[in-house]
Scaffold this motif. Structure first.
Motif, PDB file in Angstrom:
ATOM      1  N   UNK A 119      24.938  49.608  28.399  1.00  0.00           N
ATOM      2  CA  UNK A 119      25.426  48.270  28.730  1.00  0.00           C
ATOM      3  C   UNK A 119      26.941  48.194  28.644  1.00  0.00           C
ATOM      4  N   UNK A 120      27.505  47.188  29.304  1.00  0.00           N
ATOM      5  CA  UNK A 120      28.952  46.984  29.235  1.00  0.00           C
ATOM      6  C   UNK A 120      29.400  46.795  27.793  1.00  0.00           C
ATOM      7  N   UNK A 121      28.611  46.059  27.023  1.00  0.00           N
ATOM      8  CA  UNK A 121      28.981  45.775  25.636  1.00  0.00           C
ATOM      9  C   UNK A 121      29.024  47.056  24.800  1.00  0.00           C
ATOM     10  N   UNK A 122      28.007  47.907  24.964  1.00  0.00           N
ATOM     11  CA  UNK A 122      27.954  49.151  24.195  1.00  0.00           C
ATOM     12  C   UNK A 122      29.065  50.101  24.622  1.00  0.00           C
ATOM     13  N   UNK A 123      29.312  50.170  25.926  1.00  0.00           N
ATOM     14  CA  UNK A 123      30.368  51.045  26.433  1.00  0.00           C
ATOM     15  C   UNK A 123      31.734  50.570  25.963  1.00  0.00           C
ATOM     16  N   UNK A 153      36.060  46.265  32.628  1.00  0.00           N
ATOM     17  CA  UNK A 153      34.970  46.910  33.362  1.00  0.00           C
ATOM     18  C   UNK A 153      35.274  48.369  33.674  1.00  0.00           C
ATOM     19  N   UNK A 154      36.536  48.679  33.965  1.00  0.00           N
ATOM     20  CA  UNK A 154      36.853  50.079  34.259  1.00  0.00           C
ATOM     21  C   UNK A 154      36.698  50.943  33.010  1.00  0.00           C
ATOM     22  N   UNK A 155      36.964  50.364  31.836  1.00  0.00           N
ATOM     23  CA  UNK A 155      36.740  51.108  30.597  1.00  0.00           C
ATOM     24  C   UNK A 155      35.258  51.425  30.426  1.00  0.00           C
ATOM     25  N   UNK A 156      34.407  50.425  30.667  1.00  0.00           N
ATOM     26  CA  UNK A 156      32.971  50.619  30.511  1.00  0.00           C
ATOM     27  C   UNK A 156      32.444  51.670  31.489  1.00  0.00           C
ATOM     28  N   UNK A 157      32.931  51.621  32.711  1.00  0.00           N
ATOM     29  CA  UNK A 157      32.486  52.586  33.712  1.00  0.00           C
ATOM     30  C   UNK A 157      32.940  54.000  33.345  1.00  0.00           C
ATOM     31  N   UNK A 158      34.122  54.104  32.814  1.00  0.00           N
ATOM     32  CA  UNK A 158      34.616  55.415  32.372  1.00  0.00           C
ATOM     33  C   UNK A 158      33.742  56.000  31.278  1.00  0.00           C
ATOM     34  N   UNK A 159      33.328  55.165  30.340  1.00  0.00           N
ATOM     35  CA  UNK A 159      32.498  55.648  29.236  1.00  0.00           C
ATOM     36  C   UNK A 159      31.133  56.091  29.744  1.00  0.00           C
ATOM     37  N   UNK A 190      42.207  53.526  39.123  1.00  0.00           N
ATOM     38  CA  UNK A 190      42.653  52.935  40.386  1.00  0.00           C
ATOM     39  C   UNK A 190      41.755  51.806  40.888  1.00  0.00           C
ATOM     40  N   UNK A 191      40.496  51.801  40.481  1.00  0.00           N
ATOM     41  CA  UNK A 191      39.592  50.710  40.882  1.00  0.00           C
ATOM     42  C   UNK A 191      39.999  49.402  40.191  1.00  0.00           C
ATOM     43  N   UNK A 192      40.580  49.518  38.992  1.00  0.00           N
ATOM     44  CA  UNK A 192      41.141  48.339  38.331  1.00  0.00           C
ATOM     45  C   UNK A 192      42.406  47.893  39.052  1.00  0.00           C
ATOM     46  N   UNK A 193      43.261  48.850  39.386  1.00  0.00           N
ATOM     47  CA  UNK A 193      44.522  48.518  40.037  1.00  0.00           C
ATOM     48  C   UNK A 193      44.305  47.861  41.395  1.00  0.00           C
ATOM     49  N   UNK A 194      43.243  48.250  42.082  1.00  0.00           N
ATOM     50  CA  UNK A 194      42.958  47.676  43.405  1.00  0.00           C
ATOM     51  C   UNK A 194      42.254  46.331  43.319  1.00  0.00           C
ATOM     52  N   UNK A 195      41.819  45.940  42.111  1.00  0.00           N
ATOM     53  CA  UNK A 195      41.115  44.672  41.937  1.00  0.00           C
ATOM     54  C   UNK A 195      39.616  44.784  42.044  1.00  0.00           C
ATOM     55  N   UNK A 196      39.114  45.993  42.258  1.00  0.00           N
ATOM     56  CA  UNK A 196      37.661  46.188  42.383  1.00  0.00           C
ATOM     57  C   UNK A 196      36.961  45.981  41.045  1.00  0.00           C
TER      58      UNK A 196
END
Length: 237
Positions: free
Chosen positions: A90-94, A68-74, A57-63
């Protein structure tokens, strides 16, 4: 008005996302030697989906961006697995970790058994389109991979490019515009009661809720929403 067009949700409606997700996560955790970090595969899946339901939902809201939401999930999932330093990944590793999981998930992705026959029966009689809370390129590639893209001659309408997500009325109306039809001439079919059925109805479309699990009977839904348990029922409507 007579229905002349049908708009569809994708994940959970045409594409059996949950089954592919379950298989892909299990295979990936085994490959990463992380399966023993959870009490059971079911517990790992529960945590994975819990994190997804909080971060997507943070992606859907534009946050957050889609990536980035994939990286945060990982990061959050690995932290739940007890991986040291997970929150500092890191974002790259995630993103790479997610991509490896996605390869395993996508190896078994498929359409629901009732999707192709139903679309085949409707094609030519109705204008068919897609409205999805996702990214257009992502959903287009997915529909192509499961053999359904050819049924949709009109542009896909996705929240990333549209700028608003379901249940906002504007994204449903954009789908109607893509079909060249008035909302009252369009039916919308989706598996999420609030986002799909209620959202479509409130936007003026004919709302059809796909309740595959038969979680509640027709009397338990709001007025103006039709309940089906299989896409094959659409041909009778």
């Amino acid at each position: 008005m007579t229905i002349r067009g049908v708009l569809f949700d994708v994940d959970g409606t045409l594409y059996d996302y949950e089954k592919a997700e379950e298989f892909g996560l299990h295979e990936h955790l085994v490959a990463e030697e992380l399966s023993d970090r959870f009490e059971s595969p079911a517990e790992a899946l529960r945590v994975w989906r819990e994190v997804r339901e909080e971060e997507y939902p943070r992606f859907l809201s534009g946050e957050l961006t889609f990536v980035a939401q994939k990286a945060e999930r990982i990061r959050r999932f690995l932290a739940q697995a007890g991986v040291v330093g997970a929150l500092e990944v890191t974002d790259e590793a995630a993103t790479a970790w997610f991509a490896s999981y996605a390869v395993r998930r996508d190896a078994v992705r498929r359409a629901f058994d009732d999707a192709q026959p139903t679309l085949g029966a409707l094609a030519g009689r109705f204008r068919l389109g897609v409205v999805s809370n996702s990214v257009t390129a992502h959903q287009r590639a997915k529909l192509d991979a499961i053999g359904l893209l050819g049924y949709f001659t009109e542009p896909l309408v996705c929240s990333q490019e549209h700028g608003a997500a379901k249940p906002a009325a504007s994204i449903f109306l954009a789908g109607c515009e893509a079909l060249g039809l008035a909302p009252a001439e369009v039916a919308y079919v989706g598996d999420d009661y609030e986002k799909d059925a209620v959202g479509a109805r409130d936007a003026g479309l004919r709302a059809i809720w796909l309740d595959r699990s038969v979680s509640r009977g027709p009397g338990a839904v709001d007025a103006g929403i039709r309940v089906i348990t299989s896409l094959t029922e659409l041909t009778g409507l």
